[in-house]
Design a protein around this motif. Structure first.
Motif, PDB file in Angstrom:
ATOM      1  N   LEU A 286       4.528   5.301   9.126  1.00  0.00           N
ATOM      2  CA  LEU A 286       4.022   4.025   8.616  1.00  0.00           C
ATOM      3  C   LEU A 286       4.304   2.906   9.611  1.00  0.00           C
ATOM      4  CD1 LEU A 286       4.975   4.120   4.821  1.00  0.00           C
ATOM      5  CD2 LEU A 286       2.724   4.467   5.846  1.00  0.00           C
ATOM      6  N   THR A 287       3.272   2.137   9.935  1.00  0.00           N
ATOM      7  CA  THR A 287       3.382   0.997  10.833  1.00  0.00           C
ATOM      8  C   THR A 287       3.210  -0.317  10.078  1.00  0.00           C
ATOM      9  OG1 THR A 287       2.534   2.246  12.719  1.00  0.00           O
ATOM     10  CG2 THR A 287       2.312  -0.141  12.823  1.00  0.00           C
ATOM     11  N   ARG A 288       2.314  -0.317   9.098  1.00  0.00           N
ATOM     12  CA  ARG A 288       1.974  -1.550   8.386  1.00  0.00           C
ATOM     13  C   ARG A 288       2.232  -1.374   6.900  1.00  0.00           C
ATOM     14  NH1 ARG A 288      -3.991  -2.419  11.228  1.00  0.00           N
ATOM     15  NH2 ARG A 288      -3.222  -2.995  13.293  1.00  0.00           N
ATOM     16  N   LEU A 289       2.965  -2.311   6.317  1.00  0.00           N
ATOM     17  CA  LEU A 289       3.131  -2.365   4.870  1.00  0.00           C
ATOM     18  C   LEU A 289       2.535  -3.675   4.393  1.00  0.00           C
ATOM     19  CD1 LEU A 289       5.753  -0.647   6.033  1.00  0.00           C
ATOM     20  CD2 LEU A 289       6.240  -0.564   3.574  1.00  0.00           C
ATOM     21  N   VAL A 290       1.586  -3.582   3.477  1.00  0.00           N
ATOM     22  CA  VAL A 290       0.819  -4.743   3.037  1.00  0.00           C
ATOM     23  C   VAL A 290       1.092  -4.988   1.561  1.00  0.00           C
ATOM     24  CG1 VAL A 290      -1.476  -5.729   2.772  1.00  0.00           C
ATOM     25  CG2 VAL A 290      -0.961  -4.294   4.767  1.00  0.00           C
ATOM     26  N   ALA A 291       1.590  -6.177   1.263  1.00  0.00           N
ATOM     27  CA  ALA A 291       1.802  -6.585  -0.130  1.00  0.00           C
ATOM     28  C   ALA A 291       0.552  -7.291  -0.633  1.00  0.00           C
ATOM     29  CB  ALA A 291       3.011  -7.510  -0.230  1.00  0.00           C
ATOM     30  N   THR A 292       0.149  -6.971  -1.850  1.00  0.00           N
ATOM     31  CA  THR A 292      -0.979  -7.647  -2.472  1.00  0.00           C
ATOM     32  C   THR A 292      -0.689  -7.736  -3.964  1.00  0.00           C
ATOM     33  OG1 THR A 292      -3.417  -7.696  -2.566  1.00  0.00           O
ATOM     34  CG2 THR A 292      -2.358  -5.573  -2.947  1.00  0.00           C
ATOM     35  N   GLY A 293      -1.544  -8.415  -4.707  1.00  0.00           N
ATOM     36  CA  GLY A 293      -1.339  -8.503  -6.149  1.00  0.00           C
ATOM     37  C   GLY A 293       0.013  -9.089  -6.510  1.00  0.00           C
ATOM     38  N   GLU A 294       0.805  -8.350  -7.296  1.00  0.00           N
ATOM     39  CA  GLU A 294       2.092  -8.836  -7.788  1.00  0.00           C
ATOM     40  C   GLU A 294       3.271  -8.442  -6.904  1.00  0.00           C
ATOM     41  OE1 GLU A 294       2.461  -7.434 -11.773  1.00  0.00           O
ATOM     42  OE2 GLU A 294       0.698  -8.530 -12.509  1.00  0.00           O
ATOM     43  N   CYS A 295       3.008  -7.848  -5.755  1.00  0.00           N
ATOM     44  CA  CYS A 295       4.110  -7.432  -4.869  1.00  0.00           C
ATOM     45  C   CYS A 295       4.624  -8.620  -4.065  1.00  0.00           C
ATOM     46  CB  CYS A 295       3.638  -6.331  -3.925  1.00  0.00           C
ATOM     47  SG  CYS A 295       4.936  -5.702  -2.844  1.00  0.00           S
ATOM     48  N   ASP A 296       5.932  -8.807  -4.048  1.00  0.00           N
ATOM     49  CA  ASP A 296       6.582  -9.880  -3.301  1.00  0.00           C
ATOM     50  C   ASP A 296       6.848  -9.378  -1.873  1.00  0.00           C
ATOM     51  OD1 ASP A 296       8.473 -11.595  -2.102  1.00  0.00           O
ATOM     52  OD2 ASP A 296       9.314 -12.168  -4.052  1.00  0.00           O
TER      53      ASP A 296
END
Length: 475
Positions: A286-296
């Motif tokens: 994993l290189t990229r972790l993307v938060a969206t929606g309700e993820c802080d």
């Protein structure tokens, strides 16, 4: 000198040194261009015909034996011997900086993969059975005669040095009775040569296995002139072939995890494993972790940093110690990568977590202050695992590195510009969107996968490139 393998092992008039992370490891033969033509001709003719005459189950037994020979464990007495595994292991470590423990893990997966190739062949068979690899004819809808027939007579491949595990995928071709012509990376020719020797000593015909070390022009010739080819490597390698329909390209993975809610502890552990495994160097890391929606995003970066430091930064002793988890580099290469990270905007969330638990082997030399990413000792440099909280989508780098960013859900997955592997947590609709996207090659819902599984695709099934379904009505 490490030889080339083509019908027999050959040294050549010219050789070049393999420069490792702290000096020359050994010399390796340089394959003359004419040998590429000879190897491909031999593979297409004698290699192909000889493999067709071997029953698939017999071929699978030989490949399983080759895996045992490669790993050096449980080797049948009649199969001959290879040089000690530890010699191979040390050479790969010295040449690439991959820690010894990860080299052994990769060798285990090569042996495991060769032992379980029947499962991969069944997954790619149109009938779900192995019989079509011996007798291509089969029937669908009670009376529709079809055949699963070879499209090619030889597969070429130019290979990377990031992770020995990748060699399992082209070897699937041998199980499908298609000869193999490999050009290994200059940094790690050891894996290809050891594997080629193991395959031959296990009974795979020499005319069907060719290993041709040489410069990049040799790899380009192998890929251009083979019936079909696999090109692994960075953008500079794969860009040459992207428009060639006879070459399947496997470049930087830039694998991604997208989280629509805060992950559970168990989910987070799988993500940390995705960043840390294989020294951070495999396309599926994993290189990229993307938060969206309700993820802080801030909390995600902090929690991930805590896991990453705990997983590997306390294990950065000698590269030859199998407990070590952090890879090594030449000082110059480490400085280049560290400078690349420094040019990215954002906050290094792991910086204030480094130091206290580090092995003392890393506490000497330049960069020994507690928040330094770059450490150097005895001519070998280390880049400690790093998590960046950033507004950018970070590039893939060859160590345990990931960037955490935030994106609106309606931007996904288009803003990612593709990924080898995608993990989606907390949004079933987004998960389906990823599955339908031609830019995301493998999708996992709810977790990062625990292991490589040869029943799955490696972007695509190799069988779809080597075989085709044709009409066959024998009357």
């Amino acid at each position: 000198m490490l030889p080339l393998l083509s019908l027999e092992e050959r040294e050549t008039a010219r050789s070049d040194p393999i420069d490792g992370i702290d000096g020359t490891v050994c010399d390796v033969a340089r394959t003359p261009r004419v040998r590429v033509h000879d190897a491909l001709t031999t593979a297409r003719e004698d290699g192909f015909e000889t493999l067709q005459e071997i029953a698939v189950r017999d071929l699978l037994e030989r490949l399983a034996t080759a895996g045992q020979l490669f790993f050096g464990r449980g080797v049948p007495a009649h199969s001959g011997e290879l040089p000690p595994f530890e010699r191979y292991q040390r050479r790969v470590v010295a040449a690439t900086g991959m820690p010894a423990g990860w080299v052994r893990t990769a060798a285990h997966w090569i042996a495991f993969g060769l032992r379980h190739l029947s499962e991969s062949l069944r997954a790619q068979s149109p009938t779900g059975g192995l019989e079509v690899y011996d007798d291509p004819g089969y029937v669908r809808e009670t009376n529709v005669g079809l055949a699963f027939a070879p499209r090619v007579r030889a597969l070429g491949a130019t290979m990377p040095a990031n992770d020995p595990t990748v060699y399992v995928w082209p070897v699937v071709a041998l199980a499908m009775k298609i000869p193999l012509v490999l050009r290994p990376s200059d940094r790690d020719p050891f894996t290809a040569i050891r594997l080629g020797r193991a395959l031959r000593r296990a009974g795979i015909p020499a005319s069907a296995v060719h290993v041709l070390p040489g410069d990049r022009s040799i790899g380009e010739t192998v890929c251009r002139d083979a019936d079909h080819a696999m090109a692994f490597g960075g953008d500079a390698v794969v860009d040459r072939f992207r428009s060639d329909p006879t070459v399947s390209t496997y470049g930087p993975g830039e694998s991604v995890a997208v989280l629509a809610r805060d992950p559970t502890d168990r989910e987070l552990e799988t993500l940390a494993r995705g960043v840390a495994r294989s020294g951070g160097r495999a396309c599926f890391c994993l290189t990229r972790l993307v938060a969206t929606g309700e993820c802080d995003a801030d909390a995600l970066a902090t929690r991930l940093a805590d896991r990453i430091v705990r997983v590997d930064a306390t294990r950065c002793g000698s590269l030859y110690d199998e407990r070590t988890g952090v890879p090594g580099f030449s000082p110059r290469r480490a400085e280049q990568i560290d400078a690349t990270v420094g040019e990215l905007t954002g906050t290094d969330v792991t910086a204030d977590r480094r130091g206290g638990g580090r092995d003392c082997a890393c506490d000497a030399g330049r960069g020994s202050d507690s928040d330094s990413r770059l450490l150097e000792r005895d001519g070998v440099a280390r880049l400690l695992p790093t998590v960046l909280r950033t507004d950018e989508l970070v590039p893939e780098l060859p160590f345990q590195f990931a960037g955490v960013t935030r994106r609106d859900v309606d931007e996904l997955p288009d803003c990612l510009d593709g990924a080898y592997l995608g993990v989606v947590i907390g949004d079933d609709d987004l998960e389906r969107t990823f599955v339908r996207s031609p830019e995301i090659r493998k999708v996992y819902g709810g977790r990062y996968p625990a292991a490589v599984d040869l029943r799955e695709t490696h972007e695509t099934y190799l069988g779809s490139e080597l075989y085709e379904t044709t009409t066959y009505d024998p009357g």
